[in-house]
Each structure stands twice: as structure tokens, then as C-alpha cells.
Design a protein around this motif. Structure first.
Motif, PDB file in Angstrom:
ATOM      1  N   VAL A  20       0.867  -1.170   0.000  1.00 29.99           N
ATOM      2  CA  VAL A  20       0.000   0.000   0.000  1.00 29.99           C
ATOM      3  C   VAL A  20       0.904   1.220   0.000  1.00 29.99           C
ATOM      4  N   MET A  21       0.790   2.042  -1.024  1.00 22.71           N
ATOM      5  CA  MET A  21       1.692   3.179  -1.150  1.00 22.71           C
ATOM      6  C   MET A  21       0.893   4.476  -1.249  1.00 22.71           C
ATOM      7  N   ALA A  22       1.221   5.415  -0.380  1.00 23.53           N
ATOM      8  CA  ALA A  22       0.630   6.746  -0.469  1.00 23.53           C
ATOM      9  C   ALA A  22       1.575   7.611  -1.288  1.00 23.53           C
ATOM     10  N   THR A  23       1.054   8.273  -2.286  1.00 29.96           N
ATOM     11  CA  THR A  23       1.944   9.068  -3.133  1.00 29.96           C
ATOM     12  C   THR A  23       1.161  10.182  -3.814  1.00 29.96           C
ATOM     13  N   HIS A  24       1.864  11.249  -4.206  1.00 27.77           N
ATOM     14  CA  HIS A  24       1.241  12.152  -5.159  1.00 27.77           C
ATOM     15  C   HIS A  24       2.139  12.300  -6.390  1.00 27.77           C
ATOM     16  N   ASN A  25       3.160  11.427  -6.407  1.00 26.67           N
ATOM     17  CA  ASN A  25       4.079  11.439  -7.528  1.00 26.67           C
ATOM     18  C   ASN A  25       3.596  10.398  -8.532  1.00 26.67           C
ATOM     19  N   LEU A  26       3.175  10.876  -9.719  1.00 23.46           N
ATOM     20  CA  LEU A  26       2.605   9.922 -10.677  1.00 23.46           C
ATOM     21  C   LEU A  26       3.618   9.478 -11.711  1.00 23.46           C
ATOM     22  N   GLU A  27       4.891   9.793 -11.472  1.00 26.79           N
ATOM     23  CA  GLU A  27       5.892   9.443 -12.472  1.00 26.79           C
ATOM     24  C   GLU A  27       6.605   8.148 -12.113  1.00 26.79           C
ATOM     25  N   GLN A  28       6.733   7.856 -10.833  1.00 27.98           N
ATOM     26  CA  GLN A  28       7.656   6.791 -10.449  1.00 27.98           C
ATOM     27  C   GLN A  28       6.988   5.653  -9.700  1.00 27.98           C
ATOM     28  N   GLY A  29       7.490   4.467  -9.934  1.00 27.84           N
ATOM     29  CA  GLY A  29       7.180   3.322  -9.097  1.00 27.84           C
ATOM     30  C   GLY A  29       5.761   2.820  -9.205  1.00 27.84           C
ATOM     31  N   LEU A  30       5.095   3.103 -10.315  1.00 28.22           N
ATOM     32  CA  LEU A  30       3.684   2.747 -10.383  1.00 28.22           C
ATOM     33  C   LEU A  30       3.396   1.594 -11.314  1.00 28.22           C
ATOM     34  N   GLU A  31       4.435   0.884 -11.787  1.00 36.37           N
ATOM     35  CA  GLU A  31       4.214  -0.137 -12.817  1.00 36.37           C
ATOM     36  C   GLU A  31       3.291  -1.252 -12.341  1.00 36.37           C
ATOM     37  N   GLY A  32       3.500  -1.716 -11.118  1.00 37.72           N
ATOM     38  CA  GLY A  32       2.761  -2.897 -10.687  1.00 37.72           C
ATOM     39  C   GLY A  32       1.420  -2.604 -10.033  1.00 37.72           C
ATOM     40  N   VAL A  33       1.036  -1.327  -9.955  1.00 38.96           N
ATOM     41  CA  VAL A  33      -0.164  -0.988  -9.191  1.00 38.96           C
ATOM     42  C   VAL A  33      -1.390  -1.654  -9.772  1.00 38.96           C
ATOM     43  N   THR A  34      -2.172  -2.312  -8.892  1.00 37.96           N
ATOM     44  CA  THR A  34      -3.366  -2.991  -9.375  1.00 37.96           C
ATOM     45  C   THR A  34      -4.627  -2.188  -9.104  1.00 37.96           C
ATOM     46  N   ARG A  35      -4.549  -1.288  -8.133  1.00 38.21           N
ATOM     47  CA  ARG A  35      -5.766  -0.554  -7.762  1.00 38.21           C
ATOM     48  C   ARG A  35      -5.370   0.834  -7.276  1.00 38.21           C
ATOM     49  N   TRP A  36      -6.171   1.816  -7.619  1.00 42.18           N
ATOM     50  CA  TRP A  36      -5.889   3.192  -7.226  1.00 42.18           C
ATOM     51  C   TRP A  36      -7.025   3.684  -6.359  1.00 42.18           C
ATOM     52  N   VAL A  37      -6.678   4.214  -5.214  1.00 40.00           N
ATOM     53  CA  VAL A  37      -7.710   4.710  -4.304  1.00 40.00           C
ATOM     54  C   VAL A  37      -7.496   6.200  -4.136  1.00 40.00           C
ATOM     55  N   LEU A  38      -8.523   6.964  -4.437  1.00 39.32           N
ATOM     56  CA  LEU A  38      -8.399   8.412  -4.417  1.00 39.32           C
ATOM     57  C   LEU A  38      -9.030   8.966  -3.142  1.00 39.32           C
ATOM     58  N   LEU A  39      -8.246   9.700  -2.353  1.00 38.97           N
ATOM     59  CA  LEU A  39      -8.762  10.296  -1.121  1.00 38.97           C
ATOM     60  C   LEU A  39      -8.854  11.800  -1.256  1.00 38.97           C
ATOM     61  N   ASP A  40      -9.895  12.347  -0.639  1.00 39.73           N
ATOM     62  CA  ASP A  40      -9.995  13.794  -0.577  1.00 39.73           C
ATOM     63  C   ASP A  40     -10.655  14.168   0.741  1.00 39.73           C
ATOM     64  N   ARG A  41     -10.023  15.050   1.479  1.00 39.56           N
ATOM     65  CA  ARG A  41     -10.532  15.505   2.772  1.00 39.56           C
ATOM     66  C   ARG A  41     -10.973  14.350   3.662  1.00 39.56           C
ATOM     67  N   GLY A  42     -10.127  13.353   3.755  1.00 43.20           N
ATOM     68  CA  GLY A  42     -10.397  12.274   4.688  1.00 43.20           C
ATOM     69  C   GLY A  42     -11.386  11.243   4.227  1.00 43.20           C
ATOM     70  N   ARG A  43     -11.856  11.357   2.987  1.00 44.70           N
ATOM     71  CA  ARG A  43     -12.803  10.356   2.478  1.00 44.70           C
ATOM     72  C   ARG A  43     -12.229   9.671   1.260  1.00 44.70           C
ATOM     73  N   ILE A  44     -12.663   8.419   1.046  1.00 41.99           N
ATOM     74  CA  ILE A  44     -12.331   7.758  -0.216  1.00 41.99           C
ATOM     75  C   ILE A  44     -13.338   8.229  -1.244  1.00 41.99           C
ATOM     76  N   VAL A  45     -12.830   8.918  -2.287  1.00 38.64           N
ATOM     77  CA  VAL A  45     -13.738   9.496  -3.267  1.00 38.64           C
ATOM     78  C   VAL A  45     -14.111   8.451  -4.310  1.00 38.64           C
ATOM     79  N   THR A  46     -13.086   7.790  -4.816  1.00 40.66           N
ATOM     80  CA  THR A  46     -13.374   6.806  -5.855  1.00 40.66           C
ATOM     81  C   THR A  46     -12.216   5.824  -5.956  1.00 40.66           C
ATOM     82  N   GLU A  47     -12.426   4.739  -6.666  1.00 36.52           N
ATOM     83  CA  GLU A  47     -11.356   3.774  -6.900  1.00 36.52           C
ATOM     84  C   GLU A  47     -11.260   3.512  -8.392  1.00 36.52           C
TER      85      GLU A  47
END
Lengths: 226, 244, 231
Positions: B189-216
Motif C-alpha cells: 500500500v503506497m501513499a503518493t502524489h508522484n505519478l511518475e515513479q514506481g507505479l508499474e505494478g499498481v493494481t488498484r488506485w484509491v483516491l482520497l480527498d478531505r479524509g474520504r475515499i472518493v473513488t477507486e
């Protein structure tokens, strides 16, 4: 078993760091020497006055030197956020407390032994016939002091002025310990020694130690939590 | 029913006064998944990771790691976690070897000596193993920090903005490690705002905003990248009507 | 109960006036000390409130550590602020009374020392609250310190008693408790009650003030966010 081996790991880490740098001991000893020097020039005491003010002066030195040393114990963990690193390992957080408390206790006792020797030499203060009891009293007093001090050092490390915050919080809270330890020391070095008085205050010290060791162990997790 | 999930976060909430840091967050991560937490600064990514590692006590909600309730037994939860953050957690006064040995002792690892030696070789720090960390370059420290965080072979690797402040070399190494871990079936589980690096193997993206999960989102990083940019540019949900 | 809470200020005012009447009209003038002894009623009452407050702070702090509700943190902080004011009143009124009666401003007697130490604990607590930046951390750390403070107030008192029983009592003999005139006792009780009500009134106001600060801060944040979004 697990708890103690982890506590020992943290204690050894602190001892090793101190062995490399010697920051804490050096600063405590220099501070102690400065106080002795100032005492000499401020009062130019004769042997009668030394006998009277010696115990109080010794403990003032021990306490302020100790505050200086204990302040480092958590301040040193802020670089690279190593405290969080410890918190992330599978240890009970109270073992972090205990490891650091024991390290502080050892540093303080070592510094106190050296300061006591210097004091005795420089002021021709006869401690040797009563040194066994002095060691016991010092251990009891320093145990209470170090256990509250380690907790409050963790509290103070989170504030903007930890060097000021620690003494301000600490001195009123350990006042019972200070009072008892000074009176026990004075009774021990009195001519002739007043043993019943000394035992009275040593019992009180032991009682405070129980309170002041249990209370931090119960509250330390709240201090660490993010 | 939950023992098969690596991480289960149920209705986690963290607030203080009128300040919500996490609001009713539920997340389930399966073993072997690589989840990226996206969002602005202060969206709650870091808090969520720290709730999972039980550095932060949530006001409400439960967290289980392979079925272990971390509120009840935080030590057993942490045994299986390795956290790589932008702080290195290294003692500058101790040598590389001593830093790793301390970590091994706290985790009570068997055969600590060999494991530490192997980790040092893997990090390419054999020659400097017995020098104090204080003299290390930034890149060396970062390599050692990664070796430290994963010395105990954690099944769950948490990363908190790991690319912040890395030089090129260290960033490459971290990306390489992430690929290895993902291939080895570790849960990440990786928290990041860098969209350039280390994202090759990611299977799922979870978007948070103001303490809530907005979308996946699922899918590969190029598609997600443009959608995430759009999210960052656009007003957050609830404020769209006000834009002209 | 609800009505009392709403009109706490009024009730405290009435009680205060009753206390003034009891002190200055009802209670007789003390024979040896004269009129200066009237300070006694305020002095004792403020000490009572000061000591009551530290235990309330500790109680609220324990509640806070259990349920992490900001409301309990607010209550603890407000109680400490008001308690510190009352204890300061006590420490100031003491010497004013002592100087004409004992001939000295201060003596290191058990009660005086305990009060002074408690005052220092209050100051440490309040200073700590100012010096921690994160609100959540401030609440937790100060809660822990208040537990130590409350336990310590007790321990210091015992320690001082033992200390002073080791030595003969200095200037103060017997104390004023011995053979208090019934009207004096009545005046004292009324004043203690009035001060306690005043404390609860101020405490409530302190809590309300802090809550208002919280909502202002939260509104400010929302406004900032909207401004940013509009831009």
C-alpha cells in the motif's frame, strides 16, 4: 521474556550511542563542575558550612545536571524520526520507555558518582565512612527522578522549547523525591549520623518510587501516540 | 470471512474537534495487491497508513491485518508490516550494521547476523557497513532505510511518499524494489502524489480527498494519470456548481 | 438542573452577595487580628476552589484519554485556567493577611508550600498547552501531565506534613480552625459555596469561549477552501 529482550535492545542502543559520542555524560559533568566552582566563590564555605549545605548543594547539582542529560534522551530521537521507527517495531511501547529510563538512570548514577567524588576531594567532605548508605539513598532518589524525567522528556520533546519545558514540568512534580532525598542525605552525613531519620526518609523515597515508576508506565503510550 | 484479506479497514474515523482527518474510511486489500493511495497533501493518506500500523488510534472503526485486530494486539500486527517513509528511521551515530542489528533484535529475528549481512550486500553497502550512518550520502542512507524496513520480510509493505527527496539513483532502486516485491506476491500500500515513479505494478488506485475515499480506479497507470490530473485540476466533488 | 446551568451567573452573583453580607455584617470581628482577618474567608475559599479544580482537570483528562472527545479537552483546559486564577488569588491574599498577623509575608509551612507547588504545576500545565502546536497532541500530552499533577498535589501535601512534623512548628500556632465562632463558620461555608458557584460559572464561560474559537477556526478554513476553489 520477549519484553525484556526488546527493552535490553533499546537500552543497549542508547548506551552504545552514548559510548560513541559521550555527549550526555560530558555535559552533565561539566555542569556539575561549574556549580561546584560557583558554590565555592559565592559562599567561600568553611567546613561547618559545607557540612550544613553540602547535601542540598549536591542534590541541586545532581538535579540540574540530570535535567540537562535527560532532555537529550528524546530530543536525540527526533533526527530522522527514529522514535517512530521504534514505535513501528513489534515492541510494547512501554519497553521503549523502560529501555530509555534505564539508560537515563545509568547515565545519571555514573555522573553523580563522579561529581560526588570531586565534591568530596575539593571540599574535603568526608563521605567515605558513609558511602554505602549514600549509594542506596542516591539510587532510590535517582530512580524516582529518572522515571518521571524520562516520561516528561518525551512530553517536552514535542514542544517548541523543550529545554525550558522539562524543568518547569519536572521540578514541581518530583518535589517529594527531592525533599526526601535531601533530608535522607543530610541525616546520613550528619555528625553523628541520624540513622532513624535517614530510614524514615528512605522508606518514603521507596514509596514515591513505586508511584513514580508505575504512573509513567501506565501513561507512556498516550505520550507516544501520533 | 476476513482472514483471507491482508488488510481490512472498517469505518475508520479520526477527528479532533471540528477537524476530520479520516471520515468513515473502509478499505479492503487482498494479499498480493498493490494499492496506490492518491490525493492532495492533507487528504488523509498518511493518516490512513498510520492507522493501519496503529501509530494513530482511530476514534472509531476497526483495522485488521490478516485477521489480527490491531487495537487488541498491535505488536502482532506490526510484526508483518514494514513501513518505508521519507524519513529514514536511522540512528546517525550508529553504523549501518548496528542499525540493522537493532531492528533485527526488536523483531527478534532468527539468524540475525546472516540476515543483516545479506541485507547489507543487497543494498550494496558492504564496504561501508561499519561506518556511522552520519557520513553516508543521501542515496546510501535511503538504500539502508529500505533494507531496514524490509529486513524482517514483511508481508505487508506500507510506503508513505517514499520518493520525496530521493535522488535519481535511489528512486530507480526503490522502483526496482517495488517491482520485486510485487512480483514476489507481497501486499503493498503506497501513499503518493508522484505519478511518475514506481507505479508499474499498481493494481488498484484509491483516491482520497478531505479524509474520504472518493473513488477507486483499476487499470494501468497511463489512463489513471490523466484522470487524476483532471481530478486535481477540477474542483473537488460538491463544489462544481460554483465554477463558471 | 438545566435552569441552574442557564442562570449560573445570576445564582453565583446572589451567592456572592450573601457571602459578602455574612462576612462583613454577620460574622464578628476577630479579637486579636482585627478586621484584616476577613481575608480569611476569601483566602480559604479560593484555596478550596484551586484544589478542587486540579482534580476536575484530572477527571476531564481521564475522560478525554478514554474517548478522545475534544469537549473533554476543552473542559480540562478551561478548568485549569480558572483554577489557576483562584489559586493565584489564594497565594496573593495569604501574605496580605500574614504580614500584619504573623509579621512575615511567607513561611515554608506545609500548607503554603503545597499550594505554591500546585500553583507551579498549574503554570507548567498551561505553559505546556501553549507550547505544543498540534491540537490533538496538545490535548493528549497535557492530559498526561494533569494526571501527574493531581497525584502529586496529594503526595506533596503528605510529604510536607511529614517534613514539618519532623521539626517543631514555626511561628504559626494551632491555626484558626480551633474554636471558630459559629457565625464565622457560617460565613466561611457561604463563601466557599459562593466561590464554588463562581468557579463553575467561569468554567462554563471558558468552555464556551473555547468552543467559539473552534468554530471560528473551522469557518475560517471552510472560507479559505471556497476562496481557493472559486479562484
Amino acid at each position: 521474556m520477549k519484553f525484556w529482550s526488546q527493552t535490553a535492545a533499546i537500552l543497549m542502543k542508547d548506551l552504545l550511542t552514548e559510548y560513541r559520542t559521550k555527549d550526555v555524560l560530558t555535559s552533565m559533568l561539566l555542569f556539575g563542575l561549574l556549580v561546584i566552582l560557583m558554590f565555592n566563590f559565592a559562599f567561600e564555605p568553611d567546613s561547618e558550612e559545607i557540612r550544613k549545605f553540602g547535601p542540598g548543594l549536591l542534590w541541586m547539582t545532581f538535579i540540574f545536571a540530570g535535567l540537562l542529560g535527560m532532555n537529550r534522551s528524546f530530543a536525540a530521537e527526533t533526527e530522522n524520526d527514529t522514535l517512530e521507527g521504534l514505535m513501528l517495531s513489534p515492541v510494547k511501547w512501554s519497553s521503549i520507555y523502560l529501555g530509555k529510563m534505564l539508560a537515563n538512570l545509568l547515565f545519571l548514577l555514573l555522573a553523580q558518582a563522579i561529581i560526588l567524588c570531586l565534591f568530596s576531594i575539593l571540599f574535603n567532605y568526608g563521605i567515605w565512612p558513609r558511602i554505602g548508605w549514600m549509594a542506596a539513598i542516591t539510587f532510590l532518589g535517582t530512580l524516582g527522578f529518572a522515571s518521571v524525567g524520562t516520561l516528561l522528556a518525551a512530553v517536552a520533546a514535542n514542544t517548541r522549547m523543550s529545554e525550558v519545558m522539562l524543568p518547569v514540568l519536572m521540578v514541581p512534580l518530583v518535589l517529594p523525591v527531592i525533599l526526601s532525598v535531601v533530608l535522607a542525605t543530610a541525616a546520613n552525613f550528619a555528625q553523628p549520623p541520624e540513622e532513624p531519620v535517614m530510614f524514615f526518609w528512605m522508606q518514603r523515597l521507596a514509596a514515591y518510587d513505586i508511584i513514580f515508576v508505575i504512573l509513567p508506565l501506565m501513561t507512556f503510550d498516550y505520550v507516544l501516540e501520533k | 470471512m476476513t482472514a483471507d484479506a491482508a488488510v481490512v479497514v472498517e469505518n475508520a474515523e479520526k477527528w479532533f474537534g471540528l477537524n476530520p482527518a479520516l471520515a468513515n474510511v473502509s478499505l479492503r486489500v487482498h494479499p498480493g495487491e498493490f494499492v496506490a493511495l492518491l490525493g492532495r497533501n492533507g487528504a488523509g493518506k498518511s493518516t490512513l497508513l498510520r492507522v493501519v500500523a496503529r501509530l494513530v488510534k482511530p476514534n472509531r472503526g476497526r483495522v485488521r491485518i490478516w485477521g489480527v485486530d490491531v487495537a487488541r494486539d498491535p505488536e502482532r500486527g506490526r510484526e508483518r508490516i514494514g513501513l518505508v517513509a521519507h524519513q529514514t528511521y536511522l540512528y546517525p551515530g550508529l553504523t549501518a550494521r548496528e542499525n540493522l542489528r537493532l531492528h533485527a533484535r526488536l523483531h527478534r529475528l532468527e539468524g540475525a547476523g546472516e540476515r543483516v549481512a545479506a541485507a547489507l550486500t543487497e543494498a550494496g553497502l558492504n564496504l561501508s557497513a561499519d561506518r556511522p550512518v552520519r557520513g553516508f550520502s543521501r542515496g546510501m542512507q535511503q538504500r539502508l532505510a529500505i533494507a531496514r524496513a524490509t529486513l524482517h520480510g514483511p508481508e505487508l509493505v506500507l510506503l508513505d511518499e517514499p520518493f520525496t527527496g530521493l535522488d535519481l539513483e535511489a528512486a530507480e532502486l526503490l522502483s526496482e524494489r517495488l517491482r520485486q516485491w510485487a512480483a514476489a506476491g507481497r501486499t503493498i500500500v503506497m501513499a503518493t502524489h508522484n505519478l511518475e515513479q514506481g507505479l508499474e505494478g499498481v493494481t488498484r488506485w484509491v483516491l482520497l480527498d478531505r479524509g474520504r475515499i472518493v473513488t477507486e480506479w483499476t487499470g494501468d497507470s497511463t489512463a489513471v494519470r490523466s484522470r487524476y490530473r483532471q481530478f486535481l485540476k477540477g474542483a473537488p466533488p460538491g463544489a462544481q456548481g460554483r465554477r463558471t | 438542573m438545566k435552569g441552574l446551568q442557564k442562570h449560573l451567573g445570576l445564582v453565583a452573583l446572589l451567592a456572592m452577595m450573601a457571602a459578602l453580607y455574612a462576612i462583613f455584617v454577620l460574622a464578628p470581628v476577630e479579637l486579636t487580628m482585627g478586621v484584616v482577618q476577613k481575608i480569611f474567608y476569601f483566602h480559604v475559599s479560593s484555596a478550596w476552589v484551586g484544589f478542587l479544580a486540579i482534580y476536575l482537570v484530572c477527571f476531564c483528562s481521564l475522560r478525554f484519554l478514554r474517548n478522545r472527545d475534544r469537549q473533554w479537552d476543552i473542559r480540562a483546559a478551561a478548568a485549569a485556567e480558572v483554577g489557576a486564577v483562584f489559586l493565584t488569588l489564594n497565594l496573593v491574599s495569604g501574605p496580605i493577611w500574614a504580614k500584619p498577623v504573623w509579621g512575615i509575608w511567607w513561611t515554608w509551612d506545609a500548607r503554603l508550600t503545597t499550594t505554591f507547588v500546585l500553583w507551579l504545576i498549574y503554570m507548567g500545565y498551561l505553559m505546556l498547552r501553549r507550547l505544543v502546536d498540534s491540537p490533538e497532541q496538545r490535548a493528549r500530552l497535557s492530559a498526561v501531565v494533569s494526571i501527574f499533577g493531581a497525584v502529586n498535589a496529594l503526595v506533596v501535601y503528605m510529604a510536607n506534613r511529614w517534613w514539618r512534623t519532623q521539626h517543631p512548628q514555626p511561628v504559626i500556632a494551632g491555626g484558626e480552625d480551633s474554636g471558630l465562632h459559629p457565625d464565622m463558620l457560617l460565613a466561611l461555608l457561604v463563601t466557599v459555596l459562593a466561590f464554588t458557584l463562581l468557579f463553575f460559572c467561569l468554567w462554563k464561560m471558558g468552555c464556551d469561549l473555547e468552543r467559539t474559537r473552534d468554530s471560528v477556526e473551522s469557518l475560517r478554513r471552510t472560507a479559505q477552501r471556497h476562496l481557493r476553489e472559486v479562484r
